[in-house]
Design a protein around this motif. Sequence first.
Motif, PDB file in Angstrom:
ATOM      1  N   GLU A  42    -101.080  43.813 -71.517  1.00 34.23           N
ATOM      2  CA  GLU A  42    -100.060  43.835 -72.572  1.00 34.23           C
ATOM      3  C   GLU A  42     -99.215  42.558 -72.552  1.00 34.23           C
ATOM      4  O   GLU A  42     -98.973  41.941 -73.588  1.00 34.23           O
ATOM      5  CB  GLU A  42     -99.166  45.058 -72.411  1.00 34.23           C
ATOM      6  CG  GLU A  42     -98.154  45.223 -73.514  1.00 34.23           C
ATOM      7  CD  GLU A  42     -97.342  46.490 -73.357  1.00 34.23           C
ATOM      8  OE1 GLU A  42     -96.282  46.434 -72.707  1.00 34.23           O
ATOM      9  OE2 GLU A  42     -97.765  47.529 -73.885  1.00 34.23           O
ATOM     10  N   ASN A  43     -98.769  42.147 -71.364  1.00 34.15           N
ATOM     11  CA  ASN A  43     -97.952  40.928 -71.260  1.00 34.15           C
ATOM     12  C   ASN A  43     -98.744  39.684 -71.656  1.00 34.15           C
ATOM     13  O   ASN A  43     -98.211  38.799 -72.324  1.00 34.15           O
ATOM     14  CB  ASN A  43     -97.398  40.756 -69.846  1.00 34.15           C
ATOM     15  CG  ASN A  43     -96.237  41.678 -69.564  1.00 34.15           C
ATOM     16  OD1 ASN A  43     -95.686  42.296 -70.460  1.00 34.15           O
ATOM     17  ND2 ASN A  43     -95.871  41.797 -68.304  1.00 34.15           N
TER      18      ASN A  43
ATOM     19  N   SER B   4     -99.301  39.733 -75.432  1.00 35.34           N
ATOM     20  CA  SER B   4     -98.022  39.582 -76.118  1.00 35.34           C
ATOM     21  C   SER B   4     -97.626  38.108 -76.195  1.00 35.34           C
ATOM     22  O   SER B   4     -97.232  37.608 -77.251  1.00 35.34           O
ATOM     23  CB  SER B   4     -96.951  40.384 -75.384  1.00 35.34           C
ATOM     24  OG  SER B   4     -95.699  40.167 -75.965  1.00 35.34           O
ATOM     25  N   LYS B   5     -97.772  37.385 -75.073  1.00 33.76           N
ATOM     26  CA  LYS B   5     -97.462  35.952 -75.067  1.00 33.76           C
ATOM     27  C   LYS B   5     -98.424  35.189 -75.970  1.00 33.76           C
ATOM     28  O   LYS B   5     -98.024  34.263 -76.675  1.00 33.76           O
ATOM     29  CB  LYS B   5     -97.539  35.399 -73.641  1.00 33.76           C
ATOM     30  CG  LYS B   5     -96.371  35.794 -72.788  1.00 33.76           C
ATOM     31  CD  LYS B   5     -96.478  35.194 -71.407  1.00 33.76           C
ATOM     32  CE  LYS B   5     -95.327  35.674 -70.539  1.00 33.76           C
ATOM     33  NZ  LYS B   5     -95.437  35.168 -69.174  1.00 33.76           N
TER      34      LYS B   5
END
Length: 122
Positions: free
Chosen positions: A70-71, A74-75
Motif C-alpha cells: 500500500e505504501n 501510494s507513493k
Amino acid sequence: MKLSRTEEELMNHLWKLKRAYMKDLLDAYSEPKPATTTISTLLKRMQDKEFVGYDAAGKLREYYPLVTKENYFSKHLKGLIKNFFNDSPAQFASFFTKKAELSEEELLHLKSIIDEQLNQKK
C-alpha cells in the motif's frame, strides 16, 4: 526510490508470501522460472534500496518486505499524478474513468467509495 519491473514482480511475490526463503520465491514464479542467481541479484539490489530485509538461519536467508504494498503504490501514484496530471487528482480521476472503459457497475462502485470518503470528512 523506485523498483524496476522485475523487482516489482519479485516484490509482489514477497508481499503475498510475507516471509520467504529463496526456494519459496522461485516456486512462486510460473515457468520458465528465473535463475536462482537472478533472484539473488534482485534481492541484493532490493536490500540496498531498503525494500527487503532478511533473517539468517544458518546458510539460509528468510526474506521479508520492509515496505508495505500500500505504501509503495501510494507513493508511486502520487508521483504519477504530480508528473503526468499537473499534480491534480481530479485530472487523474477524469483520465482514469474515461480511458479505463469502466462499466456502469464499476463507476457506481467508485462513486460509493468517493461518497464514503466525503462522509468521513464531515
